[in-house]
Write a protein that holds these residues in place. Sequence first.
Motif, short mmCIF file in Angstrom:
data_model
loop_
_atom_site.label_atom_id
_atom_site.label_comp_id
_atom_site.label_asym_id
_atom_site.label_seq_id
_atom_site.Cartn_x
_atom_site.Cartn_y
_atom_site.Cartn_z
N PHE A 48 0.83 -1.21 0.00
CA PHE A 48 0.00 0.00 0.00
C PHE A 48 0.86 1.26 0.00
N ALA A 51 3.38 3.28 -3.07
CA ALA A 51 3.04 4.37 -3.99
C ALA A 51 3.43 5.74 -3.45
N PHE A 52 3.59 5.86 -2.12
CA PHE A 52 3.86 7.19 -1.55
C PHE A 52 4.83 7.15 -0.38
N GLU A 55 7.27 9.92 0.53
CA GLU A 55 6.71 11.19 0.98
C GLU A 55 6.50 11.22 2.49
N LEU A 65 -1.66 11.08 4.15
CA LEU A 65 -1.32 10.37 2.91
C LEU A 65 -2.08 9.06 2.78
N GLU A 68 -5.60 9.65 1.55
CA GLU A 68 -5.67 10.13 0.17
C GLU A 68 -5.53 9.01 -0.86
N HIS A 69 -4.98 7.87 -0.48
CA HIS A 69 -4.71 6.80 -1.44
C HIS A 69 -5.69 5.64 -1.27
N ASP A 70 -6.07 5.06 -2.40
CA ASP A 70 -6.95 3.88 -2.38
C ASP A 70 -6.13 2.62 -2.12
N LYS A 128 -6.92 0.92 6.88
CA LYS A 128 -6.08 2.06 6.48
C LYS A 128 -5.78 2.97 7.67
#
Length: 257
Positions: A48, A51-52, A55, A65, A68-70, A128
């Motif tokens: 998961f 992808a980020f 950051e 963060l 914000e992400h699926d 999440k």
Amino acid sequence: MKTVLPLDDAAADLATVGGKGASLARLARAGLPVPGGFHITTGAYRAFVSAFGEEIAHAEEARGLFAEHDMPAEIAAEIRRAYEALGDDVAVAVRSSATAEDLPDMSFAGQQDTFLNVRGEALLDAVKRCWASLWNPRAIAYREQNGVPHDGVALAVVVQELVEAESAGVMFTADPVTGNRDEIVVNASWGLGEAVVGGQVTPDTVVVSGGAVVRSQVGDKTVMTVRTPDGTREEPVPEELRGRPVLEGARAVELAA
């Protein structure tokens, strides 16, 4: 790495399912009455955040963060299948289980989040939010105080059927203050266990040794965690229950055994 494992899976070790998950897996394999459920592994967390992930260290609010992400579709589908196998619209506890947790020289208990009485599609959001809690201020501060590198930790999630508890608490198989392994210490309060674990209530303390209660202290149990239609809430303990022992001696001895 698999993203979902049965609760009692032999592969459920510290690196794969975190400290809490690994302990529950051992208990389940030993035949103890652990509520049914499954693990969402650290592999799912890493997939998961891939992808980020870069950051996170630079974000003022890293947890944002995660919202914000699926969740990747394959992981979401696996979680749904495992949840549906528990039954129809089962209420579950969604529990964080970090790889840096319940270690011999430090405890991360209470650093990450748990969500109780979760049902249906709300499960994916709760997962999440568990993942995001690896980056809450108290967890970050605790890692920094203990020299645990941020980039070396990951979070698994344990999903278990929620027990409709009249009372709940924590049992230590060694005295958490003295380390004495000849005594079992039980903290207990009314309602679900979150008020005890989160420190919102002063629970009862019962100490068992040699098959008998050797010490007990009734706490001022002012707050209890109770179920609601869509989660939980804290509410005052009824006056008549505040000074009443949660565990009778025989029940405490049975638990210790």
